[in-house]
Structure formats: structure tokens, C-alpha cells
Design an enzyme around this catalytic site. Structure first.
Site, PDB file in Angstrom:
ATOM      1  N   ASN A 142       1.755  -4.114   7.844  1.00  0.00           N
ATOM      2  CA  ASN A 142       2.902  -4.003   6.927  1.00  0.00           C
ATOM      3  C   ASN A 142       3.228  -3.292   5.774  1.00  0.00           C
ATOM      4  O   ASN A 142       4.960  -3.084   6.124  1.00  0.00           O
ATOM      5  CB  ASN A 142       1.820  -5.206   5.159  1.00  0.00           C
ATOM      6  CG  ASN A 142       1.283  -6.797   6.708  1.00  0.00           C
ATOM      7  OD1 ASN A 142       2.097  -7.503   7.268  1.00  0.00           O
ATOM      8  ND2 ASN A 142       0.209  -6.700   6.545  1.00  0.00           N
ATOM      9  N   ALA A 170       0.935  -1.609  -0.068  1.00  0.00           N
ATOM     10  CA  ALA A 170      -0.126   0.160   0.048  1.00  0.00           C
ATOM     11  C   ALA A 170       0.760   1.198  -0.421  1.00  0.00           C
ATOM     12  O   ALA A 170       0.316   2.448   0.261  1.00  0.00           O
ATOM     13  CB  ALA A 170      -1.244  -0.253   1.197  1.00  0.00           C
ATOM     14  N   HIS A 222      -1.221   6.801   4.538  1.00  0.00           N
ATOM     15  CA  HIS A 222       0.668   6.151   4.475  1.00  0.00           C
ATOM     16  C   HIS A 222       1.423   8.056   4.246  1.00  0.00           C
ATOM     17  O   HIS A 222       1.577   7.817   3.446  1.00  0.00           O
ATOM     18  CB  HIS A 222       0.375   5.427   3.522  1.00  0.00           C
ATOM     19  CG  HIS A 222       0.141   4.504   3.906  1.00  0.00           C
ATOM     20  ND1 HIS A 222      -0.398   3.266   5.407  1.00  0.00           N
ATOM     21  CD2 HIS A 222      -0.647   3.326   3.395  1.00  0.00           C
ATOM     22  CE1 HIS A 222      -1.254   2.715   5.678  1.00  0.00           C
ATOM     23  NE2 HIS A 222      -1.323   2.339   3.890  1.00  0.00           N
TER      24      HIS A 222
HETATM   25  N1  LIG Z   1       1.703  -5.145   2.656  1.00  0.00           N
HETATM   26  C1  LIG Z   1       0.776  -4.611   2.689  1.00  0.00           C
HETATM   27  O1  LIG Z   1       0.856  -2.733   2.216  1.00  0.00           O
HETATM   28  C2  LIG Z   1      -0.678  -4.935   3.047  1.00  0.00           C
HETATM   29  C3  LIG Z   1       0.087  -5.957   3.309  1.00  0.00           C
HETATM   30  N2  LIG Z   1      -1.614  -6.642   3.885  1.00  0.00           N
HETATM   31  C4  LIG Z   1      -1.708  -7.831   4.243  1.00  0.00           C
HETATM   32  O2  LIG Z   1      -2.581  -8.899   3.763  1.00  0.00           O
HETATM   33  C5  LIG Z   1      -3.684  -9.675   3.900  1.00  0.00           C
HETATM   34  C6  LIG Z   1      -5.113  -9.969   3.283  1.00  0.00           C
HETATM   35  O3  LIG Z   1      -5.389  -9.272   3.499  1.00  0.00           O
HETATM   36  P1  LIG Z   1      -6.934  -8.571   2.933  1.00  0.00           P
HETATM   37  O4  LIG Z   1      -7.395  -9.380   1.417  1.00  0.00           O
HETATM   38  O5  LIG Z   1      -7.500  -7.480   2.754  1.00  0.00           O
HETATM   39  O6  LIG Z   1      -7.702  -9.896   4.008  1.00  0.00           O
HETATM   40  P2  LIG Z   1      -8.560 -10.702   4.748  1.00  0.00           P
HETATM   41  O7  LIG Z   1      -8.378 -11.420   6.106  1.00  0.00           O
HETATM   42  O8  LIG Z   1      -9.815 -10.203   4.590  1.00  0.00           O
HETATM   43  O9  LIG Z   1      -7.984 -12.497   3.563  1.00  0.00           O
HETATM   44  C7  LIG Z   1      -7.659 -12.941   4.047  1.00  0.00           C
HETATM   45  C8  LIG Z   1      -7.857 -14.392   3.318  1.00  0.00           C
HETATM   46  O10 LIG Z   1      -7.076 -15.276   3.663  1.00  0.00           O
HETATM   47  C9  LIG Z   1      -6.896 -15.838   3.686  1.00  0.00           C
HETATM   48  N3  LIG Z   1      -6.337 -17.112   5.396  1.00  0.00           N
HETATM   49  C10 LIG Z   1      -6.325 -16.538   6.395  1.00  0.00           C
HETATM   50  N4  LIG Z   1      -5.225 -17.285   6.687  1.00  0.00           N
HETATM   51  C11 LIG Z   1      -4.434 -18.370   5.753  1.00  0.00           C
HETATM   52  C12 LIG Z   1      -4.378 -19.300   5.544  1.00  0.00           C
HETATM   53  N5  LIG Z   1      -3.333 -19.895   6.627  1.00  0.00           N
HETATM   54  N6  LIG Z   1      -4.005 -20.181   4.621  1.00  0.00           N
HETATM   55  C13 LIG Z   1      -4.768 -19.707   3.691  1.00  0.00           C
HETATM   56  N7  LIG Z   1      -5.902 -18.380   3.605  1.00  0.00           N
HETATM   57  C14 LIG Z   1      -5.766 -17.858   4.930  1.00  0.00           C
HETATM   58  C15 LIG Z   1      -8.049 -16.047   4.581  1.00  0.00           C
HETATM   59  O11 LIG Z   1      -9.565 -17.042   4.893  1.00  0.00           O
HETATM   60  P3  LIG Z   1     -10.031 -17.420   5.607  1.00  0.00           P
HETATM   61  O12 LIG Z   1     -10.443 -17.124   6.886  1.00  0.00           O
HETATM   62  O13 LIG Z   1     -11.687 -18.478   4.981  1.00  0.00           O
HETATM   63  O14 LIG Z   1      -9.360 -19.051   6.289  1.00  0.00           O
HETATM   64  C16 LIG Z   1      -9.395 -14.419   4.186  1.00  0.00           C
HETATM   65  O15 LIG Z   1      -9.465 -15.464   2.743  1.00  0.00           O
HETATM   66  C17 LIG Z   1      -3.732  -8.749   5.656  1.00  0.00           C
HETATM   67  O16 LIG Z   1      -4.083  -9.537   6.866  1.00  0.00           O
HETATM   68  C18 LIG Z   1      -2.834  -7.883   6.015  1.00  0.00           C
HETATM   69  O17 LIG Z   1      -1.728  -8.921   6.334  1.00  0.00           O
HETATM   70  C19 LIG Z   1      -2.659  -6.053   3.877  1.00  0.00           C
HETATM   71  C20 LIG Z   1      -3.080  -4.919   3.093  1.00  0.00           C
HETATM   72  C21 LIG Z   1      -1.874  -4.218   2.953  1.00  0.00           C
HETATM   73  O1  LIG Z   2      -3.601  -1.556   2.912  1.00  0.00           O
HETATM   74  C1  LIG Z   2      -3.161  -0.929   3.651  1.00  0.00           C
HETATM   75  O2  LIG Z   2      -3.751   0.269   3.776  1.00  0.00           O
HETATM   76  C2  LIG Z   2      -2.123  -0.469   4.774  1.00  0.00           C
HETATM   77  C3  LIG Z   2      -2.192  -1.924   5.529  1.00  0.00           C
HETATM   78  O3  LIG Z   2      -3.482  -2.539   5.695  1.00  0.00           O
HETATM   79  C4  LIG Z   2      -0.634  -3.171   6.545  1.00  0.00           C
HETATM   80  O4  LIG Z   2       0.121  -1.696   5.693  1.00  0.00           O
HETATM   81  O5  LIG Z   2      -1.280  -3.784   6.709  1.00  0.00           O
END
Ligand SMILES: NC(=O)C1=CN([C@@H]2O[C@H](COP(=O)(O)OP(=O)(O)OC[C@H]3O[C@@H](n4cnc5c(N)ncnc54)[C@H](OP(=O)(O)O)[C@@H]3O)[C@@H](O)[C@H]2O)C=CC1
Ligand SMILES: O=C([O-])CC(=O)C(=O)O
EC number: 1.4.1.21
Length: 275
Positions: free
Chosen positions: A196, A130, A226
């Protein structure tokens, strides 16, 4: 129009599998660049049907359960997804691209990932997610005296399900409220779904323990904002991004999914950005 990273070489294609089937995974699956083929997905036990319904590809609980071995495993699931599959995939020689950058704040896990990547002769790639300006931070870190502060500001609903709820009444906020100040490492560990970006900024620049982080719930914010403030021997810069969330999760900025797509597109290019 010709672009630097326009497409994969004709005839080549890369097979990818996703971890997760949330909003980020769904967006990636629906917008794959030319030459990238989605061949499978990994889910938690009992979530096969749900994952298949979103992604429409074979689903398994582990890499060995997939009928086609992917060239690249793309973690869209968050920290638990990288923890569940990262080491095994890297150790088996499958490259991993992850959004779960904050998981590397755990020194033991980070060392396990690194050892597995070396043993498997492959690598773990961190999505820019992000945030932007990681290229400038990485360059600035090659000079001296780098000091970096990261500020993450989201509307109250963007902090639901996070530690902010222990500190603040998110429904009652009438003014911006800081619910965390400390190192990027501590932020990444305390807010696995929200910080993250703090970890990415830190890993690109001054490091997880030297980068300061502040996290704010702001009822006046209409986006996930951010900010990076950096200064050092190179000079100084400020970077701010107002990221709109993905439909389905107010916590996650749409740019995160787009950064995965950009990384996939760049991976196949003969001429690419150097970072
Ligand atoms: N680097 C960056 O800038 C950012 C990073 N992120 C990261 O991305 C992640 C995902 O975001 P988003 O899609 O919005 O989140 P959601 O929490 O809505 O989706 C997460 C998905 O992953 C699945 N999941 C969770 N744990 C596992 C596992 N151990 N194995 C396989 N599947 C799994 C969940 O399925 P179910 O619950 O059905 O098992 C769900 O489908 C956030 O939690 C965050 O950590 C997000 C935004 C920015
Ligand atoms: O998506 C965003 O804006 C940032 C976020 O959640 C993350 O850093 O994990």
C-alpha cells in the site's frame, strides 16, 4: 500545550465506524482522539462475535445494519474491506478514510470509487499509512521531471502470506533478496497486504505507472524500512523510515494506525496542515 490540531471544537463530536477488527483497527479503537466516537464496525459474515470481542461496539455486515449512521467509515481491513464497503458508503454520502491505498491500482475499481464519491457528495481519503514525505512528493509533482523510486524492505516474517513466498524460501534467507521490481501499480496489485505504501508514494508523486518499486526480504532488518528517492526540477530528496510493527502483525507498521489517528484529529481542527 497548544498544538495546531489540538482537538475537536468543544461540544462537537464525530461518529466513526471501522471496517475490520485486526491490529490496526484495535489500535485505532483504543486510542481515539478526543471528540471522536466509535459507534460501530463492519465485518465479514460469521465474524460478528470476533469483531465485537475486539472492539466492543455493535457490529454488522453492511452499513445499513448499523443502528447509528457514522459520519466517517474508517477502513482498517485491507483491500477486501474497501472493495466490500467503499462504493456503497461513498454513494450513500458517508466519507471513507482508508489504509487500502493499493486497491486504487485497479483502474475500474478506482473509477467506481470516484463516481460513488461524486454521486454521494463526499470523498475518499487515503491515509499516509506507514510512510511519510507524501507532502514533499505532492509538491514536487507540481513541477516537471519528477522521478521516484520506492524501496520496501522487511524482515522475512513481514513477507509471509505474500507472493514473496512463491519466489523465495523465506526461512532459508541469509542475505537480502529482492522478490519484486516493477511499477508501483504492479507491486500494489501483487502485494495487497504489503505494498500500500508503494501506491501511496505513487499517487502522491509520479503516478502508479511511472513510480518504480523494489521489494526486499532482508534477514538483517529489524524493522519495516521504507525508502523514497525522488528527483526533478525541484531538486532531490531521500526519505527513509524504520517502522516498528504493530503487535499482532509483523507485516503492518504501527505508524499506519497512528496515521489514521492523526487524520481523525486533523479532521476536526480549524487550523490544519494543508496536504
Ligand atoms: N497504507 C499503509 O501504509 C498500510 C496498509 N495496510 C493495510 O491494512 C490492512 C490491515 O492490516 P492489519 O490490521 O495489520 O491486518 P490483518 O489482516 O491482521 O487484519 C485485517 C482485519 O480486517 C478484517 N477483514 C478482512 N476483510 C474484511 C472485509 N471484507 N470486511 C470486514 N472486515 C474484513 C479481518 O477479519 P477476519 O479475517 O476475521 O474476517 C481482520 O480483522 C493490510 O491488509 C493492508 O492492506 C497495512 C499496513 C500499512
Ligand atoms: O506496514 C507497512 O510497513 C507497509 C505495508 O504493509 C503496506 O504498505 O501495505
Amino acid at each position: 500545550m497548544w498544538k495546531l490540531w489540538s482537538s475537536w471544537p468543544k461540544g462537537d463530536s464525530v461518529r466513526i465506524a471501522l471496517i475490520g477488527h485486526g491490529p490496526i483497527a484495535a489500535h485505532v479503537a483504543a486510542h481515539l482522539p478526543e471528540g471522536v466516537r466509535l459507534t460501530g464496525a463492519l465485518c465479514r459474515p460469521g465474524r460478528e462475535q470476533a469483531a465485537h470481542a475486539v472492539l466492543g461496539v455493535p457490529v454488522a455486515q453492511a452499513l445499513e445494519g448499523l443502528s447509528e449512521r457514522p459520519d466517517l467509515l474508517v477502513d482498517c481491513a485491507g483491500h477486501s474491506g474497501l472493495r466490500a464497503h467503499g462504493v456503497a458508503a461513498l454513494g450513500a454520502g458517508v466519507e471513507v478514510l482508508t489504509v487500502s491505498v493499493g486497491a486504487l491500482a485497479d483502474v475500474v475499481f478506482c473509477a467506481e470509487l470516484e463516481a460513488a464519491a461524486r454521486a454521494g457528495g463526499t470523498r475518499l481519503c487515503l491515509a499516509s499509512g506507514a510512510i511519510g514525505a507524501l507532502d514533499a512528493l505532492a509538491a514536487a509533482a507540481m513541477g516537471t521531471g519528477l522521478q521516484v523510486t520506492y524501496t520496501g524492505r522487511k524482515p522475512p516474517q513481514g513477507w509471509r502470506g505474500s507472493r514473496a513466498e512463491n519466489v523465495l524460501d523465506l526461512d532459508a534467507l541469509t542475505a537480502p533478496a529482492t522478490h519484486f521490481t516493477g511499477t508501483a501499480r504492479a507491486a500494489a496489485q501483487a502485494y495487497p497486504k504489503n505494498a500500500n505504501v508503494a501506491a501511496a508514494v505513487a499517487l502522491a508523486g509520479a503516478g502508479l505507472d511511472a513510480t518504480r518499486a523494489e521489494l526486499i526480504a532482508d534477514p538483517g532488518a529489524t524493522a519495516n524500512i521504507h525508502e523514497i528517492a525522488a528527483e526533478g526540477a525541484f531538486g532531490r530528496f531521500r526519505f527513509q523510515i524504520e517502522g516498528l510493527p504493530l503487535p499482532g502483525n509483523p507485516r503492518s507498521s504501527a505508524l499506519t494506525a497512528l496515521s489514521l489517528l492523526a487524520a481523525l484529529r486533523q479532521r476536526g481542527a480549524a487550523i490544519r496542515l494543508s496536504l
